[in-house]
Design a protein around this motif. Sequence first.
Motif, PDB file in Angstrom:
ATOM      1  N   UNK A 111     -39.498 -86.892 -25.937  1.00  0.00           N
ATOM      2  CA  UNK A 111     -39.524 -87.744 -24.741  1.00  0.00           C
ATOM      3  C   UNK A 111     -40.938 -87.820 -24.159  1.00  0.00           C
ATOM      4  N   UNK A 112     -41.402 -86.716 -23.573  1.00  0.00           N
ATOM      5  CA  UNK A 112     -42.723 -86.715 -22.938  1.00  0.00           C
ATOM      6  C   UNK A 112     -43.823 -86.925 -23.976  1.00  0.00           C
ATOM      7  N   UNK A 113     -43.723 -86.215 -25.100  1.00  0.00           N
ATOM      8  CA  UNK A 113     -44.751 -86.333 -26.136  1.00  0.00           C
ATOM      9  C   UNK A 113     -44.844 -87.737 -26.706  1.00  0.00           C
ATOM     10  N   UNK A 114     -43.694 -88.357 -26.918  1.00  0.00           N
ATOM     11  CA  UNK A 114     -43.698 -89.740 -27.413  1.00  0.00           C
ATOM     12  C   UNK A 114     -44.320 -90.674 -26.386  1.00  0.00           C
ATOM     13  N   UNK A 169     -36.720 -91.360 -28.451  1.00  0.00           N
ATOM     14  CA  UNK A 169     -38.068 -91.769 -28.875  1.00  0.00           C
ATOM     15  C   UNK A 169     -38.047 -93.179 -29.441  1.00  0.00           C
ATOM     16  N   UNK A 170     -37.004 -93.526 -30.188  1.00  0.00           N
ATOM     17  CA  UNK A 170     -36.886 -94.889 -30.709  1.00  0.00           C
ATOM     18  C   UNK A 170     -36.741 -95.897 -29.561  1.00  0.00           C
ATOM     19  N   UNK A 171     -35.921 -95.547 -28.563  1.00  0.00           N
ATOM     20  CA  UNK A 171     -35.724 -96.449 -27.424  1.00  0.00           C
ATOM     21  C   UNK A 171     -37.022 -96.629 -26.643  1.00  0.00           C
ATOM     22  N   UNK A 172     -37.771 -95.530 -26.451  1.00  0.00           N
ATOM     23  CA  UNK A 172     -39.027 -95.611 -25.709  1.00  0.00           C
ATOM     24  C   UNK A 172     -40.064 -96.424 -26.483  1.00  0.00           C
TER      25      UNK A 172
END
Length: 330
Positions: A111-114, A169-172
């Motif tokens: 989440x944050x890293x992506x 991560x895909x959604x972001x």
Amino acid sequence: MTEAPAPESTSSSESAPRRVVVTGGAGFLGSHLCTELVARGWHVVCLDNFLTGSPANVAHLVQDPRFQLVRCDVTDFVHVPGEVDLVLHFASPASPVDYLKLPIQTLKVGSIGTGHALGLAKEKGARFLLASTSEVYGDPQEHPQREDYWGHVNPIGPRGVYDEAKRYAEALTTAYRTAHGVDTAIVRIFNTYGPRMRPYDGRAIPTFIRQALAGEPLTVAGDGSQTRSVCYVDDLVRGILALAESGHPGPVNIGNPHERTVLEIAEDVLAATGSTAGITFVERPQDDPTVRRPDTTLAQELLGWEPEVDWHQGLRRTVSWFERALVESA
């Protein structure tokens, strides 16, 4: 390991070497990507916090002026001075042993890293490629798995921390593409094997090889009838870089479309190592997928990609690497 300096100035932007940032670049897949990118003439900035990766995986590159190794936790920040043409986001625990031991870190890097890696790509006007996974399909009810299949995932099961981190991560990544115009791509990576896998990372092939070379019985989960499709790492790297340079957003499955049962894989490892220790059966983990095989039609049609390394050839290469690595570490 230092902060990555800006590239040297050049009189012609067309003659400047392309520059890529690889997060998780000291991991199994990341290190193979770094090696191939340097070989292709890229300038590579490898970011890793060494939580599951190792500087030893890229030790052969550190004297090359085209390679820079930077200790960095992408959940804290990502700062790379100078121009960047491509960001490959591979930072994440990836084996069950790792993400079960590091559940919060796994969710944070997804989440944050992506978000930080996407922010870097947005800042630099770079193309961005997310390393997603076949785990987004969960224990699939569709077989083989196509990119338009939404999956069958247990979000609160033990594997959920990895599955949902990658789904988020895909959604972001998609949101940055639609909302910010970032040039993004998503690759869904299926089971991969090859040199530099850790002997105790919990995945089937390195576990089987380690056990066989130690003269221990191979531990097969359940009755071994569950299937996996395993791709040699060199083939996977070719597919990833073909997608990165294609301009296509994905998602695209990259993996070997030929299935083998886990029991067959174990038997082949015994044959490749010459082990006579045999096989013992253990309890199957919760949410362990029954089948897993990519439909790679899109990769074939879009990228002209298909695996080239024969399973037995790739297995021999991997066993040889483990034999040398275990001797060196003894």
